[in-house]
Design a protein around this motif. Sequence first.
Motif, PDB file in Angstrom:
ATOM      1  N   THR A 223      -3.271  -5.777  -1.001  1.00 18.63           N
ATOM      2  CA  THR A 223      -2.132  -6.166  -1.832  1.00 18.63           C
ATOM      3  C   THR A 223      -2.508  -6.147  -3.301  1.00 18.63           C
ATOM      4  OG1 THR A 223      -1.266  -7.564  -0.044  1.00 18.63           O
ATOM      5  CG2 THR A 223      -0.426  -7.971  -2.252  1.00 18.63           C
ATOM      6  N   TRP A 224      -3.673  -6.695  -3.629  1.00 17.15           N
ATOM      7  CA  TRP A 224      -4.115  -6.768  -5.026  1.00 17.15           C
ATOM      8  C   TRP A 224      -4.353  -5.376  -5.605  1.00 17.15           C
ATOM      9  CZ3 TRP A 224      -4.906 -11.478  -7.662  1.00 17.15           C
ATOM     10  CH2 TRP A 224      -5.365 -11.342  -8.966  1.00 17.15           C
ATOM     11  N   LEU A 225      -5.034  -4.526  -4.850  1.00 18.52           N
ATOM     12  CA  LEU A 225      -5.322  -3.181  -5.351  1.00 18.52           C
ATOM     13  C   LEU A 225      -4.048  -2.350  -5.500  1.00 18.52           C
ATOM     14  CD1 LEU A 225      -8.551  -2.353  -3.298  1.00 18.52           C
ATOM     15  CD2 LEU A 225      -8.395  -2.862  -5.745  1.00 18.52           C
ATOM     16  N   SER A 226      -3.079  -2.577  -4.631  1.00 17.10           N
ATOM     17  CA  SER A 226      -1.841  -1.792  -4.669  1.00 17.10           C
ATOM     18  C   SER A 226      -0.929  -2.217  -5.806  1.00 17.10           C
ATOM     19  CB  SER A 226      -1.092  -1.924  -3.339  1.00 17.10           C
ATOM     20  OG  SER A 226      -1.876  -1.464  -2.265  1.00 17.10           O
ATOM     21  N   LEU A 227      -0.806  -3.522  -6.021  1.00 14.66           N
ATOM     22  CA  LEU A 227       0.164  -4.045  -6.970  1.00 14.66           C
ATOM     23  C   LEU A 227      -0.449  -4.578  -8.256  1.00 14.66           C
ATOM     24  CD1 LEU A 227       2.446  -6.007  -4.457  1.00 14.66           C
ATOM     25  CD2 LEU A 227       2.746  -3.670  -5.298  1.00 14.66           C
ATOM     26  N   GLY A 228      -1.782  -4.731  -8.273  1.00 17.05           N
ATOM     27  CA  GLY A 228      -2.423  -5.299  -9.447  1.00 17.05           C
ATOM     28  C   GLY A 228      -2.342  -6.798  -9.504  1.00 17.05           C
ATOM     29  N   SER A 229      -1.797  -7.406  -8.457  1.00 14.59           N
ATOM     30  CA  SER A 229      -1.706  -8.867  -8.366  1.00 14.59           C
ATOM     31  C   SER A 229      -1.453  -9.214  -6.907  1.00 14.59           C
ATOM     32  CB  SER A 229      -0.575  -9.412  -9.241  1.00 14.59           C
ATOM     33  OG  SER A 229       0.677  -8.943  -8.768  1.00 14.59           O
ATOM     34  N   PHE A 230      -1.599 -10.503  -6.592  1.00 14.77           N
ATOM     35  CA  PHE A 230      -1.331 -10.930  -5.216  1.00 14.77           C
ATOM     36  C   PHE A 230       0.151 -11.285  -5.099  1.00 14.77           C
ATOM     37  CE2 PHE A 230      -1.671 -14.106  -1.650  1.00 14.77           C
ATOM     38  CZ  PHE A 230      -1.958 -13.165  -0.693  1.00 14.77           C
ATOM     39  N   ASN A 231       0.970 -10.249  -4.975  1.00 14.79           N
ATOM     40  CA  ASN A 231       2.421 -10.377  -4.958  1.00 14.79           C
ATOM     41  C   ASN A 231       2.902 -10.357  -3.511  1.00 14.79           C
ATOM     42  OD1 ASN A 231       5.201 -10.090  -5.130  1.00 14.79           O
ATOM     43  ND2 ASN A 231       5.130  -8.581  -6.785  1.00 14.79           N
ATOM     44  N   LEU A 232       3.454 -11.466  -3.050  1.00 15.96           N
ATOM     45  CA  LEU A 232       3.953 -11.560  -1.677  1.00 15.96           C
ATOM     46  C   LEU A 232       5.456 -11.323  -1.587  1.00 15.96           C
ATOM     47  CD1 LEU A 232       1.916 -14.601  -0.282  1.00 15.96           C
ATOM     48  CD2 LEU A 232       1.541 -12.162   0.124  1.00 15.96           C
ATOM     49  N   GLY A 233       6.025 -10.770  -2.646  1.00 13.79           N
ATOM     50  CA  GLY A 233       7.462 -10.530  -2.629  1.00 13.79           C
ATOM     51  C   GLY A 233       7.898  -9.586  -1.540  1.00 13.79           C
ATOM     52  N   TRP A 234       6.987  -8.746  -1.058  1.00 16.63           N
ATOM     53  CA  TRP A 234       7.370  -7.794  -0.015  1.00 16.63           C
ATOM     54  C   TRP A 234       7.670  -8.490   1.308  1.00 16.63           C
ATOM     55  CZ3 TRP A 234       4.140  -6.618   4.297  1.00 16.63           C
ATOM     56  CH2 TRP A 234       2.889  -7.226   4.276  1.00 16.63           C
TER      57      TRP A 234
ATOM     58  N   LEU B  47       0.830  -1.199   0.000  1.00 16.29           N
ATOM     59  CA  LEU B  47       0.000   0.000   0.000  1.00 16.29           C
ATOM     60  C   LEU B  47       0.865   1.251   0.000  1.00 16.29           C
ATOM     61  CD1 LEU B  47      -2.811   1.196   0.052  1.00 16.29           C
ATOM     62  CD2 LEU B  47      -2.784   1.034   2.550  1.00 16.29           C
ATOM     63  N   PHE B  48       1.975   1.221   0.724  1.00  9.40           N
ATOM     64  CA  PHE B  48       2.841   2.391   0.715  1.00  9.40           C
ATOM     65  C   PHE B  48       3.497   2.574  -0.647  1.00  9.40           C
ATOM     66  CE2 PHE B  48       6.941   4.511   1.195  1.00  9.40           C
ATOM     67  CZ  PHE B  48       6.479   5.744   1.628  1.00  9.40           C
ATOM     68  N   LEU B  49       3.887   1.483  -1.303  1.00  5.61           N
ATOM     69  CA  LEU B  49       4.466   1.618  -2.634  1.00  5.61           C
ATOM     70  C   LEU B  49       3.450   2.205  -3.614  1.00  5.61           C
ATOM     71  CD1 LEU B  49       6.682  -1.557  -3.091  1.00  5.61           C
ATOM     72  CD2 LEU B  49       7.292   0.697  -2.224  1.00  5.61           C
ATOM     73  N   TRP B  50       2.179   1.855  -3.424  1.00  4.97           N
ATOM     74  CA  TRP B  50       1.133   2.445  -4.251  1.00  4.97           C
ATOM     75  C   TRP B  50       1.035   3.950  -3.996  1.00  4.97           C
ATOM     76  CZ3 TRP B  50      -3.729   4.506  -2.686  1.00  4.97           C
ATOM     77  CH2 TRP B  50      -4.606   4.782  -3.738  1.00  4.97           C
ATOM     78  N   VAL B  51       1.161   4.354  -2.727  1.00  2.95           N
ATOM     79  CA  VAL B  51       1.176   5.787  -2.391  1.00  2.95           C
ATOM     80  C   VAL B  51       2.386   6.461  -3.049  1.00  2.95           C
ATOM     81  CG1 VAL B  51       1.451   7.447  -0.509  1.00  2.95           C
ATOM     82  CG2 VAL B  51      -0.086   5.490  -0.232  1.00  2.95           C
TER      83      VAL B  51
END
Length: 540
Positions: A337-348, A184-188
């Motif tokens: 996670t999905w809304l922020s990255l466009g996918s369910f990316n657990l790399g964070w 979410l912060f990366l999306w910000v």
Amino acid sequence: MATTTDPVPGAGTSADSRTETQADARPGAGARFPLRTVFMGVLGSVLVLVASFGAAGVLVRDPVLGNGPLSWIRYGHGKALMTALLYVGFGLVVWAWVRLGRYVLAGRVGTRPVVIAALSWMAPLLVAPPLFTRDVFSYLGQGAQLLHGLDPYAYGPAALDTLPDVVQNVHPLWQTTPAPYGPLFLWVAQGIVSVTGNNMIAGVIVTRVVLLAGLGAMLWALPRLVKHLGGTLPVTMWLAVASPMTVIHLVGGPHNDLLMLGFLTVGVLAALERKHAVAIALVTVGMLIKPTAAIALPFLVWVWANHLPAERTLFRRFVTAVTPSLGIFGVVFVAGTWLSLGSFNLGWVTGLQAPQIIANWLNFPTGIGEIFYTLVNVVVDVQVSPFVTVARGLAWLALAAVLVRQWWLSRHGGNEAIFRMAVALLAVAVFAPPTLPWYLTWGFVIASAFPWRRTHLAAVVGISMFLVLVYYPTGEQSLYDWWFIAGVIAASLYGAASLLRPDPLGLIAAWRRLPDDDRVEDTAATVGVPASSPPTRSSR
């Protein structure tokens, strides 16, 4: 549990002290606004702002000062002069903060002057270069990656071949390091870069303004938390909002911890007000900004369980609370996670390992490892890494034990659970590598709403000063500059003592005994608090 001392307005003060207080208590009859103290902090903040253009986290290619007539302040003697000026400004901010704290403990000022002082000290720093850190450049670099279709959890900002000013200002340590922040912060950050583009000055300023939403949430939640947790509101605001940890690190930095703390404080308040689903959701959102907010979630489950009907067993209440908590967490986590990255990316999640490459003795186990390495290296030529690795491994085990114990001790919910949560957050900041100075705000902000002893507040003053000064204004650590650190420790101890007793070394008193022609007056140091503390009252 923490305790506090009842302030006794006017007790133990001299005529000079009362005169200074009256001079500082304008405007209006009966008002208590410390005008000169606030102005002192503003002056210090302005000096920090001016000096920061030469001494703080300046840009590699500065479009304003890079080749102009003032470019000399970024190099050589000019930079040294600006660094000295910045420390003078910081000293004035701390001096004003300590004076304000003495007024608060004496009951001479209320909440509003403390908040006005804090906001006044923050205001000049909104347009300053990054102070005592360069993390904001990493935020912008990682946001730029996401904006241009690169996975910030797989690559560092160096992989970005557009927006060169954004990339080149990221600290070399983080150029090739995946992001350790929540999606979410990366999306910000992506949204900020989409507006500011390659303009790093605008990027830093806009980032600060966005993060102020966390400060606003804290200002709204803390007065309500104090009513639940038994603290004193002016003390809470002085400790959590006006502190150099907030003014210099969280705002002047700036750091995304400020936004996370906004969600955390509002979430904790929601739990105490029996809005448990909202509490779990808010703290999960905070976790999607800064993952350490997740530490609070198990404690909030106990608060929920203890708000259920008492006729049930503790186990049944826990199961009843934890089941919806997991469901709410899962929905918010996946959706965020999905809304922020466009996918369910657990790399964070794996990206959380990245900061562990920082190794210095501010992290307690790392320091222990380095001490043992130094002793052994006197006899045998060895590498430092095995010692640090073993010490950190043992610290992880100790931290796990501390967290489990604090969580179990919070099983009766209520204020005890929130206090144990604050302890757990502080434990993570101290034991888990790395320990960065602003990490201690996680626990301090929550703990600030509880009652405090005066001596504990004095310790916080010393710790706050130390945790700002152990990094240079440029963002590089000063931890192995031993003469500098010795001066930092001495200044921090003096600051701590000054909260309880103005002029603790008697320096001003000695000057006043000089002949009139040689005297240097410092009326600010005559403001005091009672020399002896009244009996404490327990918060339990």
